[in-house]
Scaffold this motif. Structure first.
Motif, PDB file in Angstrom:
ATOM      1  N   VAL A 331      42.592  38.980  40.857  1.00 23.27           N
ATOM      2  CA  VAL A 331      44.157  38.863  40.305  1.00 23.27           C
ATOM      3  C   VAL A 331      43.911  39.407  38.704  1.00 23.27           C
ATOM      4  O   VAL A 331      44.723  39.981  38.288  1.00 23.27           O
ATOM      5  N   ALA A 332      42.984  38.928  37.960  1.00 25.13           N
ATOM      6  CA  ALA A 332      43.109  39.280  36.396  1.00 25.13           C
ATOM      7  C   ALA A 332      42.891  39.996  36.097  1.00 25.13           C
ATOM      8  O   ALA A 332      43.535  40.962  35.316  1.00 25.13           O
ATOM      9  N   SER A 333      41.567  41.321  36.871  1.00 23.42           N
ATOM     10  CA  SER A 333      41.592  42.644  36.443  1.00 23.42           C
ATOM     11  C   SER A 333      41.962  43.914  37.142  1.00 23.42           C
ATOM     12  O   SER A 333      43.414  44.347  36.615  1.00 23.42           O
ATOM     13  N   LEU A 334      43.345  43.057  38.247  1.00 26.99           N
ATOM     14  CA  LEU A 334      44.429  43.958  38.668  1.00 26.99           C
ATOM     15  C   LEU A 334      45.395  43.624  38.015  1.00 26.99           C
ATOM     16  O   LEU A 334      46.403  45.099  37.874  1.00 26.99           O
ATOM     17  N   ALA A 335      45.447  42.751  37.071  1.00 25.56           N
ATOM     18  CA  ALA A 335      46.782  42.791  36.199  1.00 25.56           C
ATOM     19  C   ALA A 335      47.215  43.815  35.029  1.00 25.56           C
ATOM     20  O   ALA A 335      47.873  43.855  35.071  1.00 25.56           O
ATOM     21  N   GLY A 336      45.814  43.781  34.027  1.00 25.10           N
ATOM     22  CA  GLY A 336      45.489  44.898  33.401  1.00 25.10           C
ATOM     23  C   GLY A 336      46.044  46.371  33.817  1.00 25.10           C
ATOM     24  O   GLY A 336      47.113  47.155  33.159  1.00 25.10           O
ATOM     25  N   VAL A 337      45.252  46.431  34.908  1.00 27.82           N
ATOM     26  CA  VAL A 337      45.918  48.044  35.607  1.00 27.82           C
ATOM     27  C   VAL A 337      47.318  47.867  35.994  1.00 27.82           C
ATOM     28  O   VAL A 337      48.341  49.528  35.248  1.00 27.82           O
ATOM     29  N   GLN A 338      47.700  46.718  35.805  1.00 30.31           N
ATOM     30  CA  GLN A 338      49.640  47.093  36.755  1.00 30.31           C
ATOM     31  C   GLN A 338      50.268  46.614  35.251  1.00 30.31           C
ATOM     32  O   GLN A 338      51.160  47.297  35.083  1.00 30.31           O
TER      33      GLN A 338
END
Length: 427
Positions: A331-338
């Protein structure tokens, strides 16, 4: 689903492969189902293998809890999966109990890794049968870390209602190329028209063989997944870009509404499916292979849709493997991509134009938190509140902020979990 015993070991071995792929993060269940060996099964065997794997994944938590009470120590992964497979046949599919045990024991004996465990498999499965099927405890249906997150986000009662949807087999939802023909398609396909205009069907099987597929009357799209594109309210002749577009359901919606559509995705292979769907539907779009975050194109658009990469925890009704493949750090790693893609999407909006951001995630960091951070760093964008019932969304999904938090239990018969927000670029 009623199945004959003579579906045989190949289908059960294929189901074992699917479960292993889903839980080991080796591409997931769908990728494994497209593998070379799986395609050699007869259609009936493929359907049985997938039904076995899906049923096991939908009730993995309760099954594993029951197994843990019978195992003194953890067996090899293949043996654990064999036990899961035997339990799901006996408890959740119309396979006679003796056949569930006998075929599982036979499968245990054909592999050198599992062969020494034949006696254990036989004893454990017979013990489970004496106890009866485990209960669908919502706190067991979801992985504990996810249930804890959902409880923190919405409270224990809502978390339980969401988790209970995991065990349910979903209906098939269709979006129609021409909504004016909804009644005709409902009669032809024996479906129900939902308040949103989505057509919901109870029928199963190969969708490509259903009436209207070849002629391009509809495409498969979950009721919740169809809402974000409607929020853009595109008019005929407006320009629209769908970023992260594949497999293309939302692009089709925009094109069917009369927009001039550009579909962007970084995966050429996934865009092939989009192109095939557009061809079948008799619609057109400009298709671009590019990373939406650094797409080298100066154009801006009247309407921009960003269905961002996410943890996909909201898709568990059709993809229960996502719950067990996901990890807390995802979740945290994808938040940066989003966040990166949201800024890139905002730059694509004409002054006065609209942007819809959505994710098929149940996690607030990928939805509500993204909105607040985006508004704080982008003074050129303002939130455009969504009205109650707009785009056919259940009234319960509307947040106080004017965004949508679509939860699986909010629609009778279920829906995918989604978050959606709409913005206007200030002139």
């Amino acid at each position: 689903m009623t199945q004959e015993i003579n579906d045989g070991l190949p289908a059960r071995e294929a189901a074992l492969t699917l479960i292993d792929a889903a839980l080991s993060r080796r591409g997931g269940l769908d990728e494994a189902a497209s593998a070379h060996g799986f395609r050699f099964l007869e259609p009936r065997e493929r359907a049985f293998a997938r039904a076995l794997a899906m049923a096991a994944l939908r009730r993995l938590g309760p099954i594993d809890r029951a197994l843990s009470g019978k195992l003194a120590k953890e067996p090899p992964p293949r043996v654990r999966n064999l036990l899961r497979l035997g339990a799901v046949q006996a408890f959740y599919l119309d396979v006679p109990a003796f056949a569930a045990v006998a075929t599982t024991v036979e499968m245990t004996g054909v592999n050198k890794t599992s062969r020494p465990f034949k006696g254990l498999v036989n004893a454990v499965l017979r013990g489970l049968l004496r106890d009866g099927p485990p209960s669908d405890d919502p706190e067991q249906l979801a992985p504990p870390w996810l249930f804890t997150r959902w409880t923190a986000a919405w409270g224990p009662e809502t978390a339980r209602l969401v988790a209970l949807e995991i065990a349910k087999e979903p209906a098939t939802d269709l979006s129609l190329k021409d909504p004016a023909l909804a009644q005709a398609w409902a009669q032809r396909l024996e479906g129900e028209i939902l308040p949103s205009g989505t057509l919901r069907l109870a029928r199963k099987g190969d969708v490509a063989a259903w009436p209207g597929f070849e002629e391009g009357g509809w495409w498969v799209q979950d009721a919740a997944a169809a809402i974000p594109a409607r929020l853009l309210k595109v008019q005929p002749g407006e320009t629209a870009v769908d970023l992260c577009a594949a497999p293309g359901g939302k692009s089709l919606q925009l094109a069917a509404a009369g927009a001039i559509v550009t579909a962007v995705d970084r995966s050429a292979a996934r865009l092939e499916r989009l192109t095939d769907n557009f061809r079948r539907m008799g619609l057109t779009a400009e298709v671009v292979v590019a990373d939406a975050g650094n797409w080298d194109d100066a154009r801006t658009f009247d309407a921009v849709l960003l269905d961002a990469p996410c943890s996909a925890t909201g898709t568990f009704r059709r993809h229960p493997d996502v719950l067990w493949a996901a990890r807390p750090g995802d979740v945290a790693s994808l938040a940066g991509v989003q966040a990166r893609l949201l800024d890139a999407a905002a730059d694509r909006v004409k002054p006065g134009g609209r942007l819809v951001y959505c994710v098929c995630s149940l996690e607030p960091e990928e939805g509500e938190a993204q909105v607040e951070a985006f508004l704080a760093r982008r003074p050129d964008m303002r939130l455009d509140p969504i009205a109650s019932g707009e785009a056919g969304a259940p009234a319960a999904s509307l947040t106080a902020r004017g965004t949508l938090r679509l939860l699986p239990h909010q629609l009778d018969g279920g829906q995918d979990g989604f978050f959606a927000a709409r913005f206007i670029r200030q002139a």
